[in-house]
Write a protein that holds these residues in place. Structure first.
Motif, mmCIF file in Angstrom:
data_model
loop_
_atom_site.group_PDB
_atom_site.id
_atom_site.type_symbol
_atom_site.label_atom_id
_atom_site.label_comp_id
_atom_site.label_asym_id
_atom_site.label_seq_id
_atom_site.Cartn_x
_atom_site.Cartn_y
_atom_site.Cartn_z
ATOM 1 N N LEU A 222 42.583 51.087 40.718
ATOM 2 C CA LEU A 222 42.064 49.713 40.776
ATOM 3 C C LEU A 222 42.657 48.872 39.655
ATOM 4 C CD1 LEU A 222 38.338 50.414 41.658
ATOM 5 C CD2 LEU A 222 39.934 49.089 43.038
ATOM 6 N N GLY A 223 42.760 49.460 38.462
ATOM 7 C CA GLY A 223 43.357 48.734 37.355
ATOM 8 C C GLY A 223 44.810 48.383 37.630
ATOM 9 N N ALA B 17 46.148 47.953 40.527
ATOM 10 C CA ALA B 17 46.199 46.942 41.592
ATOM 11 C C ALA B 17 45.827 45.560 41.075
ATOM 12 C CB ALA B 17 45.262 47.331 42.732
ATOM 13 N N ASN B 18 45.189 45.509 39.928
ATOM 14 C CA ASN B 18 44.679 44.246 39.386
ATOM 15 C C ASN B 18 45.734 43.537 38.535
ATOM 16 O OD1 ASN B 18 42.596 42.338 39.082
ATOM 17 N ND2 ASN B 18 42.072 43.169 37.065
ATOM 18 N N THR B 19 46.937 43.500 39.020
ATOM 19 C CA THR B 19 48.011 42.786 38.340
ATOM 20 C C THR B 19 48.760 41.952 39.361
ATOM 21 O OG1 THR B 19 49.522 44.658 38.668
ATOM 22 C CG2 THR B 19 48.321 44.584 36.584
ATOM 23 N N ASP C 112 48.663 43.107 52.412
ATOM 24 C CA ASP C 112 49.284 43.516 51.157
ATOM 25 C C ASP C 112 50.020 44.843 51.318
ATOM 26 O OD1 ASP C 112 47.225 45.818 50.012
ATOM 27 O OD2 ASP C 112 46.233 44.315 51.253
ATOM 28 N N LYS D 59 40.397 40.042 49.095
ATOM 29 C CA LYS D 59 41.204 40.829 48.157
ATOM 30 C C LYS D 59 41.204 42.297 48.613
ATOM 31 C CE LYS D 59 40.734 37.688 44.278
ATOM 32 N NZ LYS D 59 40.404 37.512 42.837
ATOM 33 N N ARG E 85 43.388 44.488 48.820
ATOM 34 C CA ARG E 85 44.143 45.508 48.079
ATOM 35 C C ARG E 85 43.244 46.400 47.241
ATOM 36 N NH1 ARG E 85 46.757 42.126 42.961
ATOM 37 N NH2 ARG E 85 45.385 40.321 43.174
ATOM 38 N N PHE E 86 42.046 45.902 46.872
ATOM 39 C CA PHE E 86 41.169 46.725 46.044
ATOM 40 C C PHE E 86 40.458 47.810 46.852
ATOM 41 C CE2 PHE E 86 41.580 42.740 43.632
ATOM 42 C CZ PHE E 86 42.191 43.263 42.512
ATOM 43 N N ALA F 215 43.653 50.258 47.304
ATOM 44 C CA ALA F 215 44.000 50.990 46.083
ATOM 45 C C ALA F 215 43.135 52.229 45.934
ATOM 46 C CB ALA F 215 43.844 50.075 44.870
ATOM 47 N N GLN F 216 41.851 52.098 46.233
ATOM 48 C CA GLN F 216 40.958 53.258 46.172
ATOM 49 C C GLN F 216 41.384 54.328 47.163
ATOM 50 O OE1 GLN F 216 36.574 52.476 45.995
ATOM 51 N NE2 GLN F 216 37.242 50.376 46.380
#
Length: 347
Positions: free
Chosen positions: A19-20, A22-24, A33, A237, A239-240, A243-244
């Motif tokens: 998650l971190g 993906a948060n960029t 995405d 969003k 992608r979050f 990402a998981q």
């Protein structure tokens, strides 16, 4: 000593790290995405189903309700057990999202059988326009009692569904726990066994909150997309979610976490077997157990801070009264906590 639910455990560090990462920067929304595209391909490969449609949602209830709504007409009935999650724990969400399709409860326990299912399905459509029409069969794997359908059992149930021309859905909130217990492939437990759609769970097995709905017939995809959006379950969003799921699937993490949870239950069950006054309602097959114990043991465990569900029996009564507990283990449960619980149970 937390044995109430595998929903209560932490997310795995790899999930949080993903998650971190993906948060960029920026990414297209609503599933367009790169992460979602990659996860779709991962799941197709894992299920050996290159044409399957894959859709992510945040909750198990959304996965089940939207999947069943896609498989059922509003005038249909959905066949499930009285103990099924869609009956007991989803606040009529399947009926709501399906526009009024009802549930027909089959049998008396947590597992469908071909005979009881065939009888229930045959009994419908006997009243013409006045009664519900035959809709999908809903199978829970693992069941709400922690039991597992073998691949042969699933195949027998879907064969009944095919006799009547109706689809089969598999609620796989604990899909991974059942899969590693059976030591088979995802394809073996789903489309090869006749399953048309599956809710593939991640939340109970180390994710923060993500489930995948997979239709093995891609013709169902567009209707599901519309229902997900209309039902307010399409993340912008997105992608979050992806990402998981990507971290969950990478390097077999999902299987490793399920093995850990199942192994913890095996350790707990082995210890409880040797304690006087403890009986099992069924042998544990995954990461859930329903033992019967005397009230004085329950009181001792509660006083020491053990957390679990009292499944059957009153909170107060005679020390010798029999109570049934629900114990669930997750991937993160320390062995020391299991051993402490067992020590308290022994007295």
């Amino acid at each position: 000593m937390f044995f109430a639910s595998d929903n209560a455990g932490p997310a795995h560090p790899a999930i949080l790290s993903a998650l971190g990462a993906a948060n960029t920067g920026f990414a297209s929304g609503y599933g367009a995405d790169p992460l979602t595209i990659a996860v779709t391909q991962q799941l197709r490969e894992i299920f050996e189903a290159p044409e399957a449609s894959v859709h992510l949602v945040a909750t198990g209830t959304a996965a089940n309700a939207l999947a069943l709504a896609t498989l059922a007409n509003p005038w249909d009935t959905i066949f499930c057990t009285p103990d099924a999650h869609i009956q007991q724990d989803e606040c009529n969400a399947p009926e709501f999202f399906a526009g009024g399709a009802k549930l027909t409860l089959v049998g008396t326990g947590d597992k469908l059988t071909p005979d009881t299912l065939r009888t229930a399905v045959a009994a419908e459509q006997s009243r013409g326009v006045h009664g519900p029409q035959r809709g999908p069969v809903a199978i829970t794997q693992a069941t709400e009692r922690g039991r597992i359908y073998s691949v042969a059992e699933i195949t027998e149930l879907t064969a009944v569904a095919r006799e009547f021309g109706i689809p089969a859905h598999l609620d796989g909130a604990r899909f991974a726990n059942a899969l590693v217990a059976l030591n088979c492939t995802p394809a073996d437990m789903t489309w090869r066994a006749g399953v048309d759609a599956v809710s593939f769970g991640g939340t109970k097995n180390g994710c923060l909150g993500v489930e995948a709905v997979i239709f093995f017939d891609p013709a169902r995809a567009w209707e599901f997309e519309l229902r997900r959006k209309r039902g307010a379950h399409l993340f912008s969003k997105h992608r979050f979610l992806a990402a998981q799921m990507q971290a969950y699937l990478t390097d077999g993490l999902w299987l490793d976490l399920a093995r850990r949870a199942n192994a913890s239950m095996a350790r707990l069950a082995d210890g409880l077997r040797g304690i006087e006054g403890v009986r099992f309602t069924a042998e544990p097959q995954a990461n859930m157990l329903f033992p019967e114990i005397p009230r004085h043991m329950h009181d001792r465990l509660q006083a020491a801070g053990a957390v679990y569900y009292l499944w059957d029996g009153a909170e107060t009564g005679a020390p010798e009264d029999r109570l049934t507990l629900r114990l669930v283990t997750d991937w993160s449960l320390p062995e020391a906590e299991i051993d402490r619980f067992l020590s308290l149970a022994r007295g």
